[in-house]
Design a protein around this motif. Structure first.
Motif, PDB file in Angstrom:
ATOM      1  N   UNK A 134       0.699  -1.219  -0.084  1.00 60.93           N
ATOM      2  CA  UNK A 134      -0.231   0.030   0.146  1.00 60.93           C
ATOM      3  C   UNK A 134       0.945   1.262   0.043  1.00 60.93           C
ATOM      4  N   UNK A 135       1.869   1.154  -0.826  1.00 58.90           N
ATOM      5  CA  UNK A 135       2.532   2.441  -1.120  1.00 58.90           C
ATOM      6  C   UNK A 135       2.007   3.480  -1.781  1.00 58.90           C
ATOM      7  N   UNK A 136       2.346   4.789  -1.784  1.00 58.58           N
ATOM      8  CA  UNK A 136       1.722   5.791  -2.353  1.00 58.58           C
ATOM      9  C   UNK A 136       1.194   5.460  -3.905  1.00 58.58           C
ATOM     10  N   UNK A 137       2.381   5.026  -4.569  1.00 60.44           N
ATOM     11  CA  UNK A 137       2.013   4.843  -6.025  1.00 60.44           C
ATOM     12  C   UNK A 137       0.652   3.937  -6.443  1.00 60.44           C
ATOM     13  N   UNK A 138       0.764   2.761  -5.456  1.00 59.27           N
ATOM     14  CA  UNK A 138      -0.131   1.882  -5.472  1.00 59.27           C
ATOM     15  C   UNK A 138      -1.622   2.521  -5.213  1.00 59.27           C
ATOM     16  N   UNK A 139      -1.642   3.045  -3.933  1.00 62.85           N
ATOM     17  CA  UNK A 139      -2.850   3.781  -3.369  1.00 62.85           C
ATOM     18  C   UNK A 139      -3.345   4.828  -4.521  1.00 62.85           C
TER      19      UNK A 139
END
Length: 262
Positions: A78-83
């Motif tokens: 759930x890193x920023x890029x995926x979120x």
């Protein structure tokens, strides 16, 4: 012909009555109490089903090719890029893994805490508490990272840091369960868990995640009015018994208004 008086032991039982059960021995009572600490398919279906999934993913993580496991963890992060791109999918996928595997303290905490919570408030509400901690604490720790990268205070690689696991949900469940226990269990539990989480934060090993754990614990505490209402409706608000004791008819009638349950 001589007549014989019938023996009382031979007299027939009244229709509709059952023979009195012998009280369970200490070994049987202990086994039953220990058994209630663990999830079962019928008693705690949410915890049992979720634990089964986690056991499977932990087995995969421990036995599959390391490159494959890393790719799966990266895709579930759930890193920023995926979120930003797949918020719902990664929030769900990240909760399918246990950091440290099946022998992690979070695995034991999950089994004991979620089982006890589900027995008191039901599977749907226990899942809601877990989801509350998992989702809110994840967003609360990742959104500041995204803002810091946007402002130039963190490198762009921070948008892709690994962030997965069940720890936020477990921390929220601990905080929520504490509100259903008697004070002599509630406050030592919160003090112990809070001190461990605070110590992790002081060490600055992963400050954002450590803040998330404390936030999740606080979110669980914030659910006390809701979970207590649910426990009263189910007749299972504890007033001094430990986690393993089953509810009794007396406790169901007195638990809702007992001062010890406040």
């Amino acid at each position: 012909m001589a007549e014989f008086a019938s023996s009382p032991a031979a007299s027939p039982r009244r229709p509709g009555t059952r023979p009195a059960r012998r009280p369970a021995g200490p070994v049987a009572r202990t086994a039953r109490s220990v058994g209630r600490l663990l999830p079962t398919p019928l008693g705690t279906p949410f915890t049992f089903g979720y634990a089964t999934v986690l056991a499977v993913t932990s087995y995969v993580a421990g036995h599959a090719d390391p490159a494959l496991v890393r790719a799966l963890h990266q895709a579930s992060s759930t890193d920023v890029a995926h979120l930003v791109r797949y918020p719902v999918a990664v929030l769900f996928a990240s909760a399918l893994w246990i950091v440290g595997g099946i022998l992690s303290p979070y695995a034991a905490g999950f089994l004991l805490v979620l089982t006890a919570l589900e027995r008191r408030i039901g599977g749907a509400r226990a899942a809601g508490v877990f989801l509350l901690g998992h989702v809110v604490a994840t967003l609360a720790t990742e959104v500041p990272v995204g803002l810091a990268v946007w402002a130039g205070h963190l490198p762009g690689s921070s948008l892709h840091r690994f962030d997965y696991g069940i720890s936020f949900g477990v921390a929220a469940s601990v905080g929520s369960l504490a509100g259903l226990l008697s004070p002599w269990l509630r406050w030592p539990l919160l003090a112990l868990v809070g001190s461990v989480l605070a110590e992790d934060l002081i060490l600055l090993d992963d400050p954002m995640t450590n803040w998330g754990h404390l936030l999740a614990l606080a979110l669980g505490v914030a659910t006390w009015p809701l979970v207590r209402r649910a426990a009263r409706a189910r007749g299972d608000l504890r007033t001094g018994r430990d986690l393993a004791d089953p509810p009794t008819a007396t406790a169901r009638g007195a638990g809702a208004d007992s001062p010890a349950a406040s």
